[in-house]
Design an enzyme around this catalytic site. Structure first.
Site, PDB file in Angstrom:
ATOM      1  N   PHE A 123      12.265  71.746  42.108  1.00  0.00           N
ATOM      2  CA  PHE A 123      11.134  72.119  42.955  1.00  0.00           C
ATOM      3  C   PHE A 123      10.449  70.845  43.424  1.00  0.00           C
ATOM      4  CE2 PHE A 123       6.743  73.184  43.948  1.00  0.00           C
ATOM      5  CZ  PHE A 123       6.950  74.219  44.856  1.00  0.00           C
ATOM      6  N   ASP A 210      10.785  62.419  41.120  1.00  0.00           N
ATOM      7  CA  ASP A 210       9.611  63.256  41.365  1.00  0.00           C
ATOM      8  C   ASP A 210       8.901  63.433  40.022  1.00  0.00           C
ATOM      9  OD1 ASP A 210       7.849  65.383  41.581  1.00  0.00           O
ATOM     10  OD2 ASP A 210       9.096  66.531  42.957  1.00  0.00           O
ATOM     11  N   LYS A 239      -0.710  65.863  41.144  1.00  0.00           N
ATOM     12  CA  LYS A 239      -1.298  66.695  40.078  1.00  0.00           C
ATOM     13  C   LYS A 239      -2.346  65.987  39.221  1.00  0.00           C
ATOM     14  CE  LYS A 239       2.367  70.187  39.670  1.00  0.00           C
ATOM     15  NZ  LYS A 239       1.735  71.462  39.943  1.00  0.00           N
TER      16      LYS A 239
HETATM   17  C1  LIG Z   1       7.958  68.543  40.426  1.00  0.00           C
HETATM   18  C2  LIG Z   1       7.036  68.966  41.521  1.00  0.00           C
HETATM   19  N1  LIG Z   1       7.137  68.388  42.717  1.00  0.00           N
HETATM   20  C3  LIG Z   1       6.328  68.724  43.738  1.00  0.00           C
HETATM   21  C4  LIG Z   1       5.372  69.687  43.589  1.00  0.00           C
HETATM   22  C5  LIG Z   1       4.485  70.060  44.753  1.00  0.00           C
HETATM   23  O1  LIG Z   1       3.198  69.585  44.543  1.00  0.00           O
HETATM   24  P1  LIG Z   1       1.984  70.158  45.436  1.00  0.00           P
HETATM   25  O2  LIG Z   1       1.817  71.590  45.087  1.00  0.00           O
HETATM   26  O3  LIG Z   1       0.812  69.301  45.035  1.00  0.00           O
HETATM   27  O4  LIG Z   1       2.351  69.951  46.862  1.00  0.00           O
HETATM   28  C6  LIG Z   1       5.232  70.345  42.362  1.00  0.00           C
HETATM   29  C7  LIG Z   1       4.254  71.423  42.176  1.00  0.00           C
HETATM   30  O5  LIG Z   1       4.338  72.242  41.308  1.00  0.00           O
HETATM   31  C8  LIG Z   1       6.087  69.967  41.297  1.00  0.00           C
HETATM   32  O6  LIG Z   1       6.019  70.549  40.097  1.00  0.00           O
END
Ligand SMILES: Cc1ncc(COP(=O)(O)O)c(C=O)c1O
Length: 387
Positions: A123, A210, A239
């Site tokens: 994700f 990520d 986050k």
């Molecule tokens: C691993 C990862 N990447 C990207 C995101 C996306 O972040 P945002 O919701 O701040 O755009 C998330 C959100 O849960 C995530 O867990």
């Protein structure tokens, strides 16, 4: 818009790992706003930083130098081993910056259709770019045409990566989560990231991580890749960096650090004085209170206590963790446990239908760990009695 399937509760106040709803009912938070409030709710240092800075200056734009942005960049650089930082407002935006770096890098190598290798069940966000990178057909459904330039391979499968690279000479980068969060708390083999680093070095590819969910102490190190003693070329954060104040960052080093030149990328709000002052207070608090050092033992405590209290329940197939990123697999779909837990004053999350995910604030204490594991073990027991 009906974008979310919300739970029937509205919180009015928080303190540490506790939340209160409008009827003054108290809840123990084991979700942290999805790995955001690592320092808990209403931390005095964060309150103070926001209040002080908001009296002075909120925003000027990136047309000018922002001194707290420079300070934050230099602290993140020294904590991560990277060379440069780009600031934005969310995880998806941080990942967009990473993906743009990969494309610039590819074109610089003379590759006209650069391709990024990503993983199944990953994700990376909800923008069209990050959605295309995400390895989940359900989340992508209805949004075609997706962006081209991604190839999905199984997570934690080095052979699959090697084969894909052999067959596709347009691959310019490998982009993975060190631990898949939304996909179901998938922790890869201990040397997975080391092997990816090696493959990237041998094939001149960018290694991009990520760390939006795993970063800022969640796994027991400031960044999850620090368990492996490697440094990627690009790393994204969001986050917990602002503990609830929106901020994201794309960090890069070496050949990846200088590709986004003036005019190639930008953000009006990204890295504004208020966001950066808040993130600096987050980093300072993590250090001053020695918070990250305690994460591994708290994670172990939760898993050991749960294992003991579940007493061999045969419907619990696996309990795993890296620090305070915890997954508990049940043999049956268990989304309804979220509501049951809420009724019992506990916030939990379920991903991939059968995995209970716990992401408690890093400041959770032993009494709260006892209570969390008591309530959860009892709920799982009641829930599995029906099978
Ligand atoms: C691993 C990862 N990447 C990207 C995101 C996306 O972040 P945002 O919701 O701040 O755009 C998330 C959100 O849960 C995530 O867990």
């Amino acid at each position: 818009m009906p974008t979310y399937g919300r739970l029937p509760v509205s919180f009015e106040q928080g303190e540490g790992a506790w939340l209160w709803d409008k009827n003054k009912k108290r809840y123990l938070d084991a979700v942290s706003g999805i790995a955001v409030c690592n320092l808990g709710h209403a931390h005095p240092a964060i309150h103070c930083a926001i209040s002080e800075q908001s009296k002075k200056l909120l925003h000027t734009s990136n047309l000018y130098t922002i001194s707290d942005q420079e300070k934050l960049a230099s602290q993140l650089i020294s904590k991560s081993g990277m060379d440069n930082a780009f600031f934005c407002n969310s995880g998806a935006e941080a990942n967009e910056a990473a993906l743009k770096i990969a494309r610039l890098y590819g074109h610089q190598q003379g590759i006209d259709k650069p391709c990024v290798l990503v993983t199944e069940k990953s994700f990376h966000g909800r923008t069209l770019g990050t959605l295309s990178a995400t390895g989940n057909k359900k989340i992508q459904e209805g949004f075609s045409p997706l962006l081209e330039g991604f190839i999905h391979q199984p997570f934690n499968d080095i052979h699959a990566i090697k084969n894909a690279i052999k067959q596709n000479n347009q691959i310019v980068a490998i982009f993975v989560e060190p631990i898949q969060g939304e996909g179901g708390v998938h922790i890869p083999s201990p040397d997975y990231l080391n092997q990816i680093r090696e493959i990237c070095d041998q094939n001149n590819l960018l290694m991009m991580l990520d760390e939006i969910q795993t970063g800022v102490g969640r796994t027991g190190k400031f960044l999850a890749y620090q368990h492996n003693n490697i440094v990627p070329d690009v790393c994204t954060l969001a986050k917990a960096l602002g503990n609830g104040f929106p901020i994201g960052a794309c960090l890069a080093r070496g050949k990846a650090a200088t590709l986004l030149t003036a005019g190639k990328h930008g953000s009006t709000f990204g890295g504004n004085p208020l966001a950066c002052h808040t993130a600096l207070a987050v980093l300072d608090t993590l250090d001053k209170e020695n918070i990250i050092e305690q994460v591994a033992s708290k994670g172990t405590q939760i898993c050991e206590k749960l294992t003991q209290k579940l007493n061999g329940n045969k419907f619990v197939s696996n309990i795993r963790n890296k620090g305070l990123m915890i997954g508990i697999d049940l043999s049956q779909p268990c989304t309804q446990l979220v509501k049951k837990a809420l009724e019992n004053g506990l916030l939990i999350n379920v991903t991939a239908e059968k995995t209970i995910r716990l992401l408690p604030p890093l400041i959770i204490d032993s009494e709260q760990i006892e209570l969390l594991t008591d309530i959860l073990a009892e709920l799982i027991k009641e829930f599995t009695e029906q099978f």
